[in-house]
Design an enzyme around this catalytic site. Structure first.
Site, PDB file in Angstrom:
ATOM      1  N   ARG A  93      32.495  41.586  31.128  1.00  0.00           N
ATOM      2  CA  ARG A  93      33.077  40.358  30.590  1.00  0.00           C
ATOM      3  C   ARG A  93      31.973  39.487  30.025  1.00  0.00           C
ATOM      4  O   ARG A  93      30.816  39.570  30.504  1.00  0.00           O
ATOM      5  CB  ARG A  93      33.791  39.624  31.730  1.00  0.00           C
ATOM      6  CG  ARG A  93      34.668  38.510  31.259  1.00  0.00           C
ATOM      7  CD  ARG A  93      35.435  37.889  32.402  1.00  0.00           C
ATOM      8  NE  ARG A  93      36.430  36.978  31.875  1.00  0.00           N
ATOM      9  CZ  ARG A  93      37.151  36.150  32.597  1.00  0.00           C
ATOM     10  NH1 ARG A  93      37.004  36.115  33.917  1.00  0.00           N
ATOM     11  NH2 ARG A  93      38.031  35.353  32.025  1.00  0.00           N
TER      12      ARG A  93
ATOM     13  N   LYS B 285      34.771  39.160  39.188  1.00  0.00           N
ATOM     14  CA  LYS B 285      35.219  38.153  38.208  1.00  0.00           C
ATOM     15  C   LYS B 285      35.049  38.609  36.762  1.00  0.00           C
ATOM     16  O   LYS B 285      34.742  37.829  35.865  1.00  0.00           O
ATOM     17  CB  LYS B 285      34.486  36.799  38.392  1.00  0.00           C
ATOM     18  CG  LYS B 285      34.559  36.270  39.792  1.00  0.00           C
ATOM     19  CD  LYS B 285      35.969  35.991  40.192  1.00  0.00           C
ATOM     20  CE  LYS B 285      36.289  36.564  41.520  1.00  0.00           C
ATOM     21  NZ  LYS B 285      37.715  36.782  41.740  1.00  0.00           N
TER      22      LYS B 285
ATOM     23  N   GLY C  12      37.469  41.033  35.613  1.00  0.00           N
ATOM     24  CA  GLY C  12      38.718  41.711  35.274  1.00  0.00           C
ATOM     25  C   GLY C  12      39.003  42.902  36.182  1.00  0.00           C
ATOM     26  O   GLY C  12      39.781  43.792  35.824  1.00  0.00           O
TER      27      GLY C  12
ATOM     28  N   HIS D  96      31.781  47.156  43.281  1.00  0.00           N
ATOM     29  CA  HIS D  96      31.051  46.191  42.445  1.00  0.00           C
ATOM     30  C   HIS D  96      29.577  46.575  42.307  1.00  0.00           C
ATOM     31  O   HIS D  96      28.790  45.857  41.690  1.00  0.00           O
ATOM     32  CB  HIS D  96      31.106  44.798  43.088  1.00  0.00           C
ATOM     33  CG  HIS D  96      32.431  44.107  42.958  1.00  0.00           C
ATOM     34  ND1 HIS D  96      33.194  44.141  41.816  1.00  0.00           N
ATOM     35  CD2 HIS D  96      33.109  43.309  43.831  1.00  0.00           C
ATOM     36  CE1 HIS D  96      34.291  43.412  42.004  1.00  0.00           C
ATOM     37  NE2 HIS D  96      34.267  42.907  43.206  1.00  0.00           N
TER      38      HIS D  96
ATOM     39  N   GLY E  63      42.791  33.466  33.359  1.00  0.00           N
ATOM     40  CA  GLY E  63      42.929  34.743  32.649  1.00  0.00           C
ATOM     41  C   GLY E  63      42.844  34.609  31.144  1.00  0.00           C
ATOM     42  O   GLY E  63      43.586  35.293  30.421  1.00  0.00           O
TER      43      GLY E  63
ATOM     44  N   TRP F   8      42.724  43.287  37.085  1.00  0.00           N
ATOM     45  CA  TRP F   8      43.492  43.721  35.911  1.00  0.00           C
ATOM     46  C   TRP F   8      43.307  45.219  35.649  1.00  0.00           C
ATOM     47  O   TRP F   8      44.287  45.958  35.497  1.00  0.00           O
ATOM     48  CB  TRP F   8      43.035  42.895  34.713  1.00  0.00           C
ATOM     49  CG  TRP F   8      43.861  43.051  33.477  1.00  0.00           C
ATOM     50  CD1 TRP F   8      45.108  43.589  33.369  1.00  0.00           C
ATOM     51  CD2 TRP F   8      43.490  42.634  32.159  1.00  0.00           C
ATOM     52  NE1 TRP F   8      45.543  43.538  32.070  1.00  0.00           N
ATOM     53  CE2 TRP F   8      44.561  42.957  31.309  1.00  0.00           C
ATOM     54  CE3 TRP F   8      42.355  42.010  31.621  1.00  0.00           C
ATOM     55  CZ2 TRP F   8      44.536  42.685  29.940  1.00  0.00           C
ATOM     56  CZ3 TRP F   8      42.332  41.735  30.263  1.00  0.00           C
ATOM     57  CH2 TRP F   8      43.405  42.064  29.434  1.00  0.00           C
TER      58      TRP F   8
HETATM   59  P1  A3P Z   1      39.424  33.516  35.320  1.00  0.00           P
HETATM   60  O1  A3P Z   1      38.793  32.974  36.561  1.00  0.00           O
HETATM   61  O2  A3P Z   1      38.577  33.312  34.102  1.00  0.00           O
HETATM   62  O3  A3P Z   1      40.809  33.066  35.119  1.00  0.00           O
HETATM   63  P2  A3P Z   1      38.317  39.845  39.143  1.00  0.00           P
HETATM   64  O4  A3P Z   1      39.625  40.525  39.211  1.00  0.00           O
HETATM   65  O5  A3P Z   1      37.178  40.745  38.723  1.00  0.00           O
HETATM   66  O6  A3P Z   1      38.035  39.077  40.379  1.00  0.00           O
HETATM   67  O7  A3P Z   1      38.395  38.815  37.949  1.00  0.00           O
HETATM   68  C1  A3P Z   1      39.165  37.659  38.053  1.00  0.00           C
HETATM   69  C2  A3P Z   1      39.357  37.113  36.659  1.00  0.00           C
HETATM   70  O8  A3P Z   1      40.271  37.958  35.949  1.00  0.00           O
HETATM   71  C3  A3P Z   1      39.965  35.735  36.686  1.00  0.00           C
HETATM   72  O9  A3P Z   1      39.493  35.112  35.499  1.00  0.00           O
HETATM   73  C4  A3P Z   1      41.443  36.059  36.622  1.00  0.00           C
HETATM   74  O10 A3P Z   1      42.240  34.987  36.195  1.00  0.00           O
HETATM   75  C5  A3P Z   1      41.436  37.198  35.618  1.00  0.00           C
HETATM   76  N1  A3P Z   1      42.604  38.078  35.734  1.00  0.00           N
HETATM   77  C6  A3P Z   1      43.193  38.497  36.874  1.00  0.00           C
HETATM   78  N2  A3P Z   1      44.245  39.285  36.566  1.00  0.00           N
HETATM   79  C7  A3P Z   1      44.325  39.335  35.230  1.00  0.00           C
HETATM   80  C8  A3P Z   1      45.231  39.985  34.323  1.00  0.00           C
HETATM   81  N3  A3P Z   1      46.252  40.693  34.766  1.00  0.00           N
HETATM   82  N4  A3P Z   1      45.006  39.832  33.001  1.00  0.00           N
HETATM   83  C9  A3P Z   1      43.963  39.095  32.550  1.00  0.00           C
HETATM   84  N5  A3P Z   1      43.092  38.459  33.361  1.00  0.00           N
HETATM   85  C10 A3P Z   1      43.266  38.584  34.679  1.00  0.00           C
END
Ligand code: A3P
Length: 355
Positions: A185, A97, A99, A162, A323, A102
């Site tokens: 983050r 969680k 990013g 992780h 996001g 991404w």
């Molecule tokens: P939120 O829950 O704050 O929206 P991970 O990929 O480590 O599981 O993290 C998930 C978080 O990254 C979620 O945050 C998700 O919405 C956000 N996220 C996923 N893809 C993204 C992207 N392409 N750009 C920005 N944030 C992204």
């Protein structure tokens, strides 16, 4: 500075691949089974202290001070024993969680931009979830008594984890030219994202959702998957300070502010900077657009796909929530935020980490 040329081995290899693309991404080879090794680590982890976690499953405390549920912790230890890194490997490391999805998208599309231009119709992202493109050691590769054969995977092999820096597979740390890309983050957004994700899981299992107050307590006590948060971040931060050419350190909030600059840095870090031609023809912008939240969240592979993890199948859509930066303001009380800020300040004091 990198300039493309017909003699460039990367370029020629990529062109060769594009004309002979079979299964993509290439799959690991035949996996051996080693039940004894898994059982030994399972017995060891089972003897360690355990606590109820966010999502209702037990979190064990590893001897090196971090927490995870049984199967990924065992997978971590098997990977440590069995994985052989190559100097050309690239490992994405994150707390959940933060990013992960991404940065995997950005890394994959940057590394494979020659075979799969970001704007191509047959881009793997249209059919595959991101966690299939870059697999986790502890959730996908070293699971279910398997020792995967990763030797046939072409360079550069991309992996993710992780796991805190102290428990990375030893060959990743020892094969010193192997690259690590870390993303951290803001702790409050990480907590809210984790809490929302865990509640989805709890509801699907018929459990009561966890209150944000209870989640904050777990978080502050460090009992979160792969937490304590602060130890995780500091482990990679110190590794980055000691060895910036091996460990790249990004922050989600800075990536959100200027994704283009981060993609350029990423490409340079992995030894594939953008050429003048690529800069001029908009390659960087196309990668940023391909990997944007809006685009990725709308893909069929996201909307309909699932990723099989050792802990169960996860809908790809659950990796996309809002996001945005500072969503914590919609959930945490000022007191909860203050408590987290105070811990963060105390833990990071003297580390050089910009709070
Ligand atoms: P939120 O829950 O704050 O929206 P991970 O990929 O480590 O599981 O993290 C998930 C978080 O990254 C979620 O945050 C998700 O919405 C956000 N996220 C996923 N893809 C993204 C992207 N392409 N750009 C920005 N944030 C992204």
């Amino acid at each position: 500075m990198y300039t493309s040329s017909v003699d460039d081995p990367w370029l020629s290899a990529s062109y060769t691949m594009s004309s002979s693309v079979g299964t993509y991404p290439p799959q690991e080879g035949h996996a051996e089974t080693n039940q004894e090794l898994y059982q030994g680590f399972t017995n060891l982890v089972s003897s360690w202290p355990c606590f109820p976690g966010f999502s209702g499953s037990q979190l064990y405390r590893h001897g090196k001070g971090w927490h995870a549920s049984l199967a990924p912790m065992v997978g971590t230890m098997v990977a440590d024993t069995c994985f052989t890194a190559r100097p050309t490997d690239i490992v994405v490391a994150t707390l959940p969680k933060s990013g992960t999805t991404w940065i995997k998208a950005l890394l994959y599309s940057t590394v494979h931009r020659r075979e799969y231009p970001a704007d191509s119709c047959d881009h793997p992202f249209n059919s595959l979830g991101l966690h299939e493109c870059i697999k986790f050691f502890e959730y996908q590769l070293y699971t279910q008594n398997k020792i995967p054969d990763l030797n046939e995977l072409p360079d550069p092999r991309l992996f993710s984890t992780h796991v805190p820096f102290v428990s990375l597979p030893r060959s990743v740390v020892l094969a010193s030219s192997c690259k690590i890309v870390y993303v951290c983050r803001d702790p409050k957004d990480h907590l809210i994202s984790q809490w929302s994700f865990a509640n989805k899981f709890r509801i699907s299992k018929g459990l009561e959702p966890l209150s944000v107050e209870a989640a904050t307590d777990f978080f502050c006590d460090g009992v979160t998957p792969f937490g304590p948060y602060w130890d995780h971040v500091l482990g990679y931060w110190r590794a980055h300070l000691a060895c910036p050419e091996q460990v790249l350190f990004f922050r989600y909030e800075e990536m959100s502010l200027d994704p283009v600059a981060h993609v350029r840095k990423l490409a340079e870090f992995v030894g594939r900077p953008f050429s003048v031609e690529e800069e001029e023809d908009g390659t960087v912008d196309a990668i940023v657009k391909l990997c944007s939240f809006e685009h990725m969240a709308g893909l069929e592979a996201t909307k309909d796909g699932k990723t099989e993890l050792v802990t169960g199948a996860v809908e790809n859509s659950s990796y996309f929530r809002r996001g945005v930066v500072a969503d914590w303001k919609n959930h945490l009380s000022p007191e909860m935020a203050k408590k987290i800020d105070a811990i963060t300040e105390a833990k990071f004091r003297g580390s050089g980490f910009p709070v």
